[in-house]
Design an enzyme around this catalytic site. Structure first.
Site, PDB file in Angstrom:
ATOM      1  N   ARG A  48      -7.306   6.346   5.915  1.00 52.59           N
ATOM      2  CA  ARG A  48      -6.289   7.394   5.951  1.00 52.59           C
ATOM      3  C   ARG A  48      -5.498   7.413   4.652  1.00 52.59           C
ATOM      4  NH1 ARG A  48      -3.113   4.639   4.020  1.00 52.59           N
ATOM      5  NH2 ARG A  48      -1.711   3.108   4.908  1.00 52.59           N
ATOM      6  N   ASP A 194      -1.566   3.543  10.939  1.00 47.57           N
ATOM      7  CA  ASP A 194      -2.926   3.503  10.405  1.00 47.57           C
ATOM      8  C   ASP A 194      -3.970   3.577  11.511  1.00 47.57           C
ATOM      9  OD1 ASP A 194      -1.581   3.146   8.070  1.00 47.57           O
ATOM     10  OD2 ASP A 194      -2.197   1.066   7.760  1.00 47.57           O
TER      11      ASP A 194
END
Length: 408
Positions: A48, A194
């Site tokens: 990400r 995350d």
């Protein structure tokens, strides 16, 4: 997509596409060569990049990440044993053993370190896991602040669901298991961002996460007009043994001095309680309070297609991370400064835990090559050749998913 300066002609940029299919095919071929059969289970999960909302996920804040096209892939199959597990990684850049065996009925952390992320998810999964063979492969840069660890954890979770037939229904529960694995087996006290974006990412959407209650909202991202440029500084960070735990502790200390239970109950007036107490804690808390406010506003600006304001908020975020939270570094500051002077750039900031890793830059799509050339030139000159920046162009991608091996 990775952009690499063409040494023969510095006015051009050459793009090199790292294919998802290539990662999967390499994984299958490696499994076949190692274990003498074809895998029958395959899963992947993305890394990400966080557009805005840094160091607030463990402070009940808002974050606005997007999933990347770069993924970690796990392919494998049951090996007919009750609990013997044999895992091989194709990760580049590790000097540890790339193959390891362990017993799923008595999991304990140890070496190699990369295996602890897998073991941690298995330990907290809460299901009996049969013996299996597996190959792990990835094109998420390790140590670049793009959450290669969460990609590995969530890929492991998705793989285990297929291997055992035991599905975890709620996305937030999957993310929490993976977060707990990182806390206990990798000694990294990370927040939930995350893992949750790796589970929940969607193509052409950023994800607004309320980290207090794990409510998520998909935010449209105009990929036709906008580009996200990730610039890897080349400086690697090791947060679990350096400053990350210290920042988390400082945030908690500041919260207690303000007499509050959550930063969501704080505002800038709350900082008055810290003025005479501790200058460092004042600055840490000021970053958290203003970053939460910036992130909520940024999501609204992205929805409203007010990209100029979105970019300004990203740049303000970097200044706060640099000055108040003190998690930037010289190289990241140079990358941001260079980006802000480049054509078509709307905003830029460091992303990830800090002390190295990457910056994220929002820019107009028709300015990509000119911006990359200018940033690369300035960075190369100012860091004296010690590090070379790498540039990745990304659009919001899908989160964790099963891979249909029949397609390969």
């Amino acid at each position: 997509m990775e952009f690499i300066p063409n040494k023969d002609d510095d006015t051009k940029m050459v793009s090199k596409v790292v294919s998802f299919d290539e990662v999967v095919k390499t994984s299958i071929e490696t499994f076949r060569n190692t274990f003498g059969s074809d895998p029958d289970v395959a899963a992947c999960a993305p890394g990400r990049v966080n557009l805005i909302g840094e160091h607030v996920d463990y402070n009940d804040g808002f974050v606005l990440p997007m999933a990347l096209p770069m993924v970690t892939v796990i392919v494998g199959k049951k090996n007919g044993t009750p609990s013997n597990c044999d895992v091989l990684t194709c990760f580049e850049g590790t000097d540890e053993d790339k193959r390891a065996q362990f017993d799923s009925s008595s999991i304990a952390k140890g070496i190699p370190k990369w295996l602890n992320y897998i073991k941690g998810v298995m330990f907290h999964y809460g299901q009996t896991i049969p013996g299996f063979n597996a190959v792990v492969n990835s094109n998420v840069p390790v140590g670049g602040g793009l959450s290669s660890s969460a990609a590995l954890e969530v890929a492991t979770m998705t793989f285990l669901e297929q291997l055992t037939g035991k599905k975890i229904e709620r996305s937030s529960d999957k993310a929490l298991i993976c977060m707990k694995a990182e806390h206990t087996f990798a000694n990294m006290p990370c927040g939930i961002m995350d893992q949750l974006i790796s589970v929940c990412g969607q193509r052409n959407r950023a994800l607004l996460i309320d980290c207090r209650n794990l409510i998520t909202q998909q935010i449209p991202f105009d990929a036709a007009r906008l580009a996200v440029l990730i610039c890897n500084s080349g400086v690697k960070h090791e947060l679990s043994t350096t400053e990350y735990p210290a920042r988390r502790k400082q945030c908690q200390q500041a919260l207690e001095l303000m007499g509050l239970k959550s930063y969501r109950d704080a505002n800038e007036r709350s900082l008055n309680a810290l003025i005479c107490a501790d200058e460092v804690l004042l600055r840490r808390a000021r970053h958290v309070i203003t970053e939460i406010k910036r992130t909520a506003f940024a999501a609204e600006m992205l929805k409203a297609n007010n990209f100029e304001q979105m970019g300004k908020l990203m740049t303000e975020s970097h200044k706060s991370l640099r000055d108040d939270f003190e998690v930037s570094c010289h190289e990241l500051d140079i990358l941001v400064e260079a980006a802000l002077g480049a054509p078509g750039v709307l905003g830029s900031r460091m992303t990830g835990g800090g002390f190295g890793g990457c910056t994220v830059t929002l820019l107009r799509k028709d300015s990509i090559e000119d911006a990359v050339k200018e940033i690369d030139t300035i960075y190369s000159r100012k860091v004296g050749g010690k590090y070379r920046a790498r540039f990745f162009l990304a659009e919001p991608a899908d989160g964790a998913r099963i891979i249909n091996l029949n397609n390969y």
